[in-house]
Motif scaffolding. Structure first.
Motif, mmCIF file in Angstrom:
data_model
loop_
_atom_site.group_PDB
_atom_site.id
_atom_site.type_symbol
_atom_site.label_atom_id
_atom_site.label_comp_id
_atom_site.label_asym_id
_atom_site.label_seq_id
_atom_site.Cartn_x
_atom_site.Cartn_y
_atom_site.Cartn_z
ATOM 1 N N VAL A 187 0.837 -1.206 0.000
ATOM 2 C CA VAL A 187 0.000 0.000 0.000
ATOM 3 C C VAL A 187 0.873 1.258 0.000
ATOM 4 O O VAL A 187 1.808 1.368 0.800
ATOM 5 N N GLY A 188 0.551 2.201 -0.870
ATOM 6 C CA GLY A 188 1.321 3.450 -0.911
ATOM 7 C C GLY A 188 0.452 4.635 -1.285
ATOM 8 O O GLY A 188 -0.654 4.479 -1.802
ATOM 9 N N ILE A 189 0.968 5.827 -1.017
ATOM 10 C CA ILE A 189 0.222 7.046 -1.344
ATOM 11 C C ILE A 189 0.186 7.244 -2.862
ATOM 12 O O ILE A 189 -0.863 7.505 -3.431
ATOM 13 N N ASP A 190 1.352 7.121 -3.485
ATOM 14 C CA ASP A 190 1.417 7.202 -4.950
ATOM 15 C C ASP A 190 2.028 5.909 -5.460
ATOM 16 O O ASP A 190 3.123 5.532 -5.029
ATOM 17 N N ILE A 191 1.337 5.257 -6.350
ATOM 18 C CA ILE A 191 1.898 4.042 -6.947
ATOM 19 C C ILE A 191 2.215 4.340 -8.412
ATOM 20 O O ILE A 191 1.381 4.874 -9.151
ATOM 21 N N GLY A 192 3.438 4.024 -8.787
ATOM 22 C CA GLY A 192 3.861 4.166 -10.180
ATOM 23 C C GLY A 192 4.465 2.853 -10.630
ATOM 24 O O GLY A 192 4.501 1.887 -9.849
ATOM 25 N N SER A 237 -3.180 1.796 -4.321
ATOM 26 C CA SER A 237 -2.674 3.153 -4.438
ATOM 27 C C SER A 237 -3.695 4.074 -3.783
ATOM 28 O O SER A 237 -4.900 3.881 -3.941
ATOM 29 N N HIS A 238 -3.235 5.075 -3.047
ATOM 30 C CA HIS A 238 -4.197 6.054 -2.524
ATOM 31 C C HIS A 238 -4.579 7.027 -3.639
ATOM 32 O O HIS A 238 -5.746 7.161 -3.976
ATOM 33 N N HIS A 239 -3.622 7.663 -4.223
ATOM 34 C CA HIS A 239 -3.955 8.635 -5.268
ATOM 35 C C HIS A 239 -4.465 7.922 -6.518
ATOM 36 O O HIS A 239 -3.979 6.853 -6.878
ATOM 37 N N PRO A 240 -5.460 8.551 -7.144
ATOM 38 C CA PRO A 240 -6.122 7.885 -8.265
ATOM 39 C C PRO A 240 -5.221 7.644 -9.481
ATOM 40 O O PRO A 240 -4.341 8.455 -9.789
ATOM 41 N N LEU A 241 -5.479 6.541 -10.131
ATOM 42 C CA LEU A 241 -4.757 6.140 -11.341
ATOM 43 C C LEU A 241 -5.787 5.698 -12.377
ATOM 44 O O LEU A 241 -6.930 5.425 -12.032
ATOM 45 N N GLY A 242 -5.355 5.597 -13.620
ATOM 46 C CA GLY A 242 -6.222 5.058 -14.676
ATOM 47 C C GLY A 242 -7.560 5.779 -14.740
ATOM 48 O O GLY A 242 -7.629 7.013 -14.684
ATOM 49 N N ARG A 300 -0.534 4.682 -17.456
ATOM 50 C CA ARG A 300 0.872 4.269 -17.368
ATOM 51 C C ARG A 300 1.104 3.153 -16.331
ATOM 52 O O ARG A 300 1.669 2.107 -16.635
ATOM 53 N N THR A 301 0.651 3.408 -15.106
ATOM 54 C CA THR A 301 0.882 2.437 -14.033
ATOM 55 C C THR A 301 0.013 1.201 -14.209
ATOM 56 O O THR A 301 0.423 0.084 -13.898
ATOM 57 N N VAL A 302 -1.192 1.413 -14.736
ATOM 58 C CA VAL A 302 -2.100 0.280 -14.971
ATOM 59 C C VAL A 302 -1.475 -0.658 -16.014
ATOM 60 O O VAL A 302 -1.544 -1.889 -15.886
ATOM 61 N N ASP A 303 -0.842 -0.072 -17.017
ATOM 62 C CA ASP A 303 -0.163 -0.880 -18.041
ATOM 63 C C ASP A 303 0.973 -1.703 -17.434
ATOM 64 O O ASP A 303 1.168 -2.862 -17.798
ATOM 65 N N ALA A 304 1.698 -1.071 -16.500
ATOM 66 C CA ALA A 304 2.792 -1.797 -15.829
ATOM 67 C C ALA A 304 2.231 -2.986 -15.055
ATOM 68 O O ALA A 304 2.797 -4.088 -15.084
ATOM 69 N N ALA A 305 1.095 -2.764 -14.376
ATOM 70 C CA ALA A 305 0.464 -3.835 -13.603
ATOM 71 C C ALA A 305 0.014 -4.977 -14.531
ATOM 72 O O ALA A 305 0.162 -6.158 -14.205
ATOM 73 N N ARG A 306 -0.506 -4.587 -15.681
ATOM 74 C CA ARG A 306 -0.971 -5.590 -16.648
ATOM 75 C C ARG A 306 0.210 -6.408 -17.178
ATOM 76 O O ARG A 306 0.163 -7.631 -17.221
ATOM 77 N N LEU A 307 1.296 -5.718 -17.545
ATOM 78 C CA LEU A 307 2.457 -6.419 -18.106
ATOM 79 C C LEU A 307 3.115 -7.355 -17.092
ATOM 80 O O LEU A 307 3.611 -8.411 -17.452
ATOM 81 N N LEU A 308 3.113 -6.934 -15.829
ATOM 82 C CA LEU A 308 3.785 -7.748 -14.809
ATOM 83 C C LEU A 308 2.821 -8.661 -14.045
ATOM 84 O O LEU A 308 3.234 -9.371 -13.138
ATOM 85 N N GLY A 309 1.555 -8.627 -14.406
ATOM 86 C CA GLY A 309 0.586 -9.533 -13.777
ATOM 87 C C GLY A 309 0.347 -9.232 -12.308
ATOM 88 O O GLY A 309 0.436 -10.115 -11.451
ATOM 89 N N VAL A 310 0.056 -7.974 -11.997
ATOM 90 C CA VAL A 310 -0.153 -7.563 -10.601
ATOM 91 C C VAL A 310 -1.577 -7.006 -10.444
ATOM 92 O O VAL A 310 -2.033 -6.225 -11.273
ATOM 93 N N ASN A 311 -2.262 -7.401 -9.367
ATOM 94 C CA ASN A 311 -3.585 -6.831 -9.079
ATOM 95 C C ASN A 311 -3.418 -5.410 -8.564
ATOM 96 O O ASN A 311 -2.569 -5.150 -7.712
ATOM 97 N N LEU A 312 -4.263 -4.505 -9.070
ATOM 98 C CA LEU A 312 -4.100 -3.088 -8.707
ATOM 99 C C LEU A 312 -5.453 -2.401 -8.524
ATOM 100 O O LEU A 312 -6.345 -2.513 -9.381
#
Ligand SMILES: [Fe+2]
Length: 303
Positions: free
Chosen positions: A63-68, A86-91, A140-152
């Motif tokens: 868990v983090g305030i900003d996830i990149g 992530s606390h701050h909104p993404l995607g 950007r970060t959502v794409d990283a999660a998709r490529l690395l297979g991470v739930n976000l």
């Protein structure tokens, strides 16, 4: 939890969702297809499931305030992380940040600002914020999660609501607080702000003076997406507010508040975000979920 601590109350939130439903029902079939269905059930569109790589039981969360993308890689490196929050909104959450700002009008109205003025001034600002986030690279970060297979997922306004409610309960009707300095002392007792002081990010007086009388303290800038309209400060002063407790404040806003003779205490951005997240994470910990704090989160447990 976000709704329970929402200043509008459950009834106010329900009305907000009902208005969305009404709007949706009036759309033609083509427009309905483009409509974000989540808006009918989720009053906080800045908070959502962003990527499901593996729909499994969750036992360990980063868990983090900003996830990149860096934190996504970090989760891989640490291993065994089932989910990143992530606390701050993404995607999509970031693209919809302006949608939650409507709650600010209701909150200001509770403090005595006429609803037409609050809504009217916020309307300009909401469209400004919407245009501002429009240019961002949302995925950007959502794409990283998709490529690395991470739930976000990201959880923004529900946590900010928790922080706002926590501070409101502690401060607004506290008879011990008469001057701004006493408000500062009260804040400095809160563990998240104590931690922030250690790194030079403790509560600060942005407008007014520590010897000023607080008058009515309003927790109007802790939740609701991001900063409202600077034109609101004069209206707030007229409505009888003396001191604003804010999470953060831009220079333009600070000048307007100062001119309106309002005191402004900025409790701290990341530290206030920490309060909301910690209150939420206590519930996860109670369910046996392991939390790995990162990116500005300092875990404080209250249960
Ligand atoms: Fe924040």
């Amino acid at each position: 939890m976000g709704i329970e601590s929402d200043f509008r109350g459950r009834q106010g939130v329900d009305k907000f969702l009902a208005r969305k439903r009404k709007k949706y029902d009036k759309l033609d079939e083509k427009a309905k297809q483009d409509f974000d269905q989540e808006a009918l059930v989720n009053p906080y569109l800045d908070s959502r499931i962003l990527h499901i790589a593996d729909d499994k039981e969750i036992s360990k969360v980063l868990v983090g305030i900003d996830i990149g993308p860096a934190e996504i890689l970090m989760a891989k490196e640490l291993g065994g992380v089932d989910l990143i929050i992530s606390h701050h909104p993404l995607g999509k959450g970031l693209a919809n940040l302006a949608d939650v700002m409507a709650l600010q009008a209701d909150v200001l109205n509770q403090y005595g600002v006429p609803i037409n003025i609050a809504e009217g001034l916020l309307k300009e600002r909401i469209s400004e914020v919407a245009r501002g986030v429009n240019a961002k690279n949302h995925q950007r970060t959502v794409d990283a999660a998709r490529l690395l297979g991470v739930n976000l997922i990201c959880i923004h306004t529900p946590c900010d609501n928790l922080a706002a409610k926590f501070l409101k309960d502690k401060i607004e009707n506290n008879q011990q607080i008469e001057i701004v300095g006493e408000l500062m002392e009260e804040l400095k007792q809160i563990p998240e702000y104590k931690e922030a002081i250690k790194i030079g990010a403790g509560p600060k007086i942005f407008a007014g003076d520590e010897e000023n009388r607080t008058g009515r303290i309003a927790v109007t800038e802790m939740t609701g997406g991001t900063e409202g309209s600077p034109k609101l400060y004069k209206k707030m002063a007229t409505a009888g507010i003396g001191t604003i407790l804010a999470m953060h404040q831009s220079e333009e806003h600070r000048k307007e508040a100062d001119e309106a003779k309002l005191n402004v205490v900025v409790a701290g951005h990341i530290s206030s975000d920490n309060i909301g997240l910690n209150l939420f994470l206590d519930k996860l910990t109670a369910q046996g979920i392991e939390i790995i704090p990162c990116s500005g989160l300092v875990r404080v447990s209250r249960s």
